[in-house]
Design a protein around this motif. Sequence first.
Motif, PDB file in Angstrom:
ATOM      1  N   PRO A 203       0.793  -1.197   0.060  1.00 44.71           N
ATOM      2  CA  PRO A 203      -0.070  -0.161   0.022  1.00 44.71           C
ATOM      3  C   PRO A 203       0.884   1.351  -0.002  1.00 44.71           C
ATOM      4  N   VAL A 204       0.194   2.192  -0.388  1.00 40.87           N
ATOM      5  CA  VAL A 204       0.934   3.762  -0.586  1.00 40.87           C
ATOM      6  C   VAL A 204      -0.199   4.870   0.394  1.00 40.87           C
ATOM      7  N   LEU A 205       0.522   5.734   0.917  1.00 36.58           N
ATOM      8  CA  LEU A 205      -0.289   6.517   1.756  1.00 36.58           C
ATOM      9  C   LEU A 205       0.382   8.012   1.590  1.00 36.58           C
ATOM     10  N   ASP A 206      -0.260   8.945   1.199  1.00 36.66           N
ATOM     11  CA  ASP A 206       0.164  10.162   1.123  1.00 36.66           C
ATOM     12  C   ASP A 206      -0.458  11.137   2.045  1.00 36.66           C
ATOM     13  N   PRO A 207      -0.273  11.655   3.120  1.00 34.94           N
ATOM     14  CA  PRO A 207      -0.764  12.427   4.102  1.00 34.94           C
ATOM     15  C   PRO A 207      -1.108  13.954   3.544  1.00 34.94           C
ATOM     16  N   MET A 208      -0.381  14.450   2.613  1.00 35.22           N
ATOM     17  CA  MET A 208      -0.677  15.835   1.852  1.00 35.22           C
ATOM     18  C   MET A 208      -0.764  15.637   0.610  1.00 35.22           C
ATOM     19  N   CYS A 209      -1.855  14.725  -0.062  1.00 34.91           N
ATOM     20  CA  CYS A 209      -1.935  14.389  -1.299  1.00 34.91           C
ATOM     21  C   CYS A 209      -2.377  15.221  -2.370  1.00 34.91           C
ATOM     22  N   LYS A 289      -8.869   5.673  -1.362  1.00 41.90           N
ATOM     23  CA  LYS A 289      -9.685   6.294  -0.273  1.00 41.90           C
ATOM     24  C   LYS A 289      -8.999   7.605  -0.158  1.00 41.90           C
ATOM     25  N   PHE A 290      -9.742   8.966   0.077  1.00 45.42           N
ATOM     26  CA  PHE A 290      -9.332  10.326   0.095  1.00 45.42           C
ATOM     27  C   PHE A 290     -10.141  10.721   1.238  1.00 45.42           C
ATOM     28  N   THR A 291      -9.235  11.288   2.236  1.00 48.05           N
ATOM     29  CA  THR A 291      -9.860  11.816   3.402  1.00 48.05           C
ATOM     30  C   THR A 291      -9.475  13.401   3.838  1.00 48.05           C
ATOM     31  N   CYS A 292     -10.435  14.093   4.203  1.00 50.32           N
ATOM     32  CA  CYS A 292     -10.063  15.681   4.450  1.00 50.32           C
ATOM     33  C   CYS A 292      -9.720  15.634   6.013  1.00 50.32           C
ATOM     34  N   GLN A 293      -8.377  15.604   6.055  1.00 50.06           N
ATOM     35  CA  GLN A 293      -8.019  15.789   7.512  1.00 50.06           C
ATOM     36  C   GLN A 293      -6.437  16.355   7.550  1.00 50.06           C
ATOM     37  N   SER A 294      -6.012  17.018   8.892  1.00 51.40           N
ATOM     38  CA  SER A 294      -4.688  17.459   9.106  1.00 51.40           C
ATOM     39  C   SER A 294      -3.743  16.293   9.230  1.00 51.40           C
ATOM     40  N   VAL A 295      -2.657  16.589   9.139  1.00 59.71           N
ATOM     41  CA  VAL A 295      -1.556  15.515   9.260  1.00 59.71           C
ATOM     42  C   VAL A 295      -1.792  14.812  10.621  1.00 59.71           C
ATOM     43  N   SER A 296      -1.803  15.750  11.614  1.00 60.42           N
ATOM     44  CA  SER A 296      -1.996  15.287  13.160  1.00 60.42           C
ATOM     45  C   SER A 296      -3.111  14.406  13.491  1.00 60.42           C
ATOM     46  N   ALA A 297      -3.990  14.265  12.344  1.00 60.88           N
ATOM     47  CA  ALA A 297      -5.224  13.097  12.632  1.00 60.88           C
ATOM     48  C   ALA A 297      -4.830  11.917  11.973  1.00 60.88           C
ATOM     49  N   LEU A 298      -3.815  11.833  11.273  1.00 61.88           N
ATOM     50  CA  LEU A 298      -3.340  10.784  10.607  1.00 61.88           C
ATOM     51  C   LEU A 298      -3.238   9.481  11.460  1.00 61.88           C
ATOM     52  N   THR A 299      -3.869   8.371  11.023  1.00 65.08           N
ATOM     53  CA  THR A 299      -3.669   7.122  11.682  1.00 65.08           C
ATOM     54  C   THR A 299      -3.317   5.919  10.891  1.00 65.08           C
ATOM     55  N   ARG A 300      -2.933   4.938  11.269  1.00 58.84           N
ATOM     56  CA  ARG A 300      -2.249   3.721  10.465  1.00 58.84           C
ATOM     57  C   ARG A 300      -3.407   3.082   9.689  1.00 58.84           C
ATOM     58  N   PRO A 301      -3.331   2.682   8.565  1.00 60.05           N
ATOM     59  CA  PRO A 301      -4.214   1.944   7.926  1.00 60.05           C
ATOM     60  C   PRO A 301      -4.232   0.383   8.594  1.00 60.05           C
ATOM     61  N   GLU A 302      -5.374  -0.364   8.383  1.00 60.08           N
ATOM     62  CA  GLU A 302      -5.332  -1.771   8.739  1.00 60.08           C
ATOM     63  C   GLU A 302      -4.442  -2.448   7.707  1.00 60.08           C
ATOM     64  N   GLY A 303      -3.845  -3.713   8.139  1.00 61.05           N
ATOM     65  CA  GLY A 303      -2.913  -4.198   7.274  1.00 61.05           C
ATOM     66  C   GLY A 303      -1.377  -4.331   7.047  1.00 61.05           C
ATOM     67  N   ALA A 304      -1.064  -4.936   6.158  1.00 61.04           N
ATOM     68  CA  ALA A 304       0.687  -4.850   6.473  1.00 61.04           C
ATOM     69  C   ALA A 304       1.240  -3.322   5.886  1.00 61.04           C
ATOM     70  N   PRO A 305       2.514  -3.105   6.464  1.00 60.88           N
ATOM     71  CA  PRO A 305       3.096  -1.874   6.038  1.00 60.88           C
ATOM     72  C   PRO A 305       3.264  -1.702   4.579  1.00 60.88           C
ATOM     73  N   GLY A 306       3.689  -0.551   4.443  1.00 61.57           N
ATOM     74  CA  GLY A 306       3.895  -0.091   2.982  1.00 61.57           C
ATOM     75  C   GLY A 306       4.693   1.066   2.753  1.00 61.57           C
ATOM     76  N   LEU A 307       4.259   2.162   1.978  1.00 64.22           N
ATOM     77  CA  LEU A 307       5.188   3.392   1.717  1.00 64.22           C
ATOM     78  C   LEU A 307       4.281   4.544   1.949  1.00 64.22           C
TER      79      LEU A 307
END
Length: 383
Positions: A203-209, A289-307
């Motif tokens: 998986p890939v996650l971008d907290p400032m997408c 999945k795109f979410t409107c939130q600040s960086v401080s509200a970031l939580t880890r997605p379920e499942g294996a780690p990624g990038l």
Amino acid sequence: MLAFGCTWLYDGAMSRSDRFEIFLAAPPGLEEVLTDEAREMGFGPVTAVPGGAGLTGQWTDVWRANLELRGAGRVLARIGSFRALHLAQLDKRARKFDWAAYLRPDVPLRIEATCRKSKIYHAGAATERIARAITETLGAPIAEDATLRLMARIEDDLVTFSLDTSGEPLHRRGYKEAVGKAPMRETLGALFLRQCGYDGAEPVLDPMCGSGTFVIEAAEIAVGLPPGRARRFAFEDLAGFDAEAWQAMQTPRPPRDTPLRFYGSDRDAGAVRMAGANAARAGVAALTKFTCQSVSALTRPEGAPGLVMVNPPYGARIGNRKLLFGLYAALGEVLRREMRGWRVGLVTSDGGLARATGLPFLPPGPPVAHGGLKVTLWRTGPL
């Protein structure tokens, strides 16, 4: 412009089945990354050269490079060379060149010439002579806004002609209608993902997408969607273009199944809407999945780690640099807390801001031109 050595001089029309030199453009600093991608995609042998990668191939290789390579900015085809010591000789030999083997008389053409270490030193005069030769022998109109571009490089008295087979730059995939401030080009995003070792298996996650470039590129890689599937290319306007063979090459392959999901978030609700719309046009809405939130509200997605892949604001691009140190520190804190086991790739023009995250970065990559700035990819191992 083609940057690798000339291997032949023009002495007649080149057969459509002949092999010729092909140049894949990349931002300086990422030539090896693009070369690795081209080799992995079955092009070869491929050599890294200043400004990109060079190979020898046929027109079908040109088509496939435009369709399938994620990191190439343009695909140039070298169509011939000859010696010219003065403008009269350039005019004479340009008139003998078999333009009809490559160009159509009904398709407008743009000509760009450069001169270096040659007796012909005036690029404007060289452009004028080549343009006149083409219009008077072939009849093709010359227009400054034409999509099809002929590039003439005159170096050490050697005139080399290349065609830009892409037309619009290849980062314009055809689905991103909406962009935010200082968007990451898709081609550059794909090369940075590759530099981080991303191959579609995590998986890939971008907290400032922003408009979603990293997230959408990652999802497309995971399911095997070719980046050029939704756009047109300049080579479709060349003489002898085989539309039937091209259509067969474009025939969609079923996307690979993947259990992975790809996540983006941004504090700007407009950016989140743009990213979702872009993902839908790209055909990967179900994977993202795109979410409107600040960086401080970031939580880890379920499942294996990624990038985690992120392109935060930097002072020279957006905002006041002094105010950004707190943002970068907060980003580093939340990533260390929430994203254990995940790797991080961070793109910024400011090494001081990168270090403000407190993340355990590996030695940074080379500076890369982006939007008038030099940006650098900073990477970590698993947190």
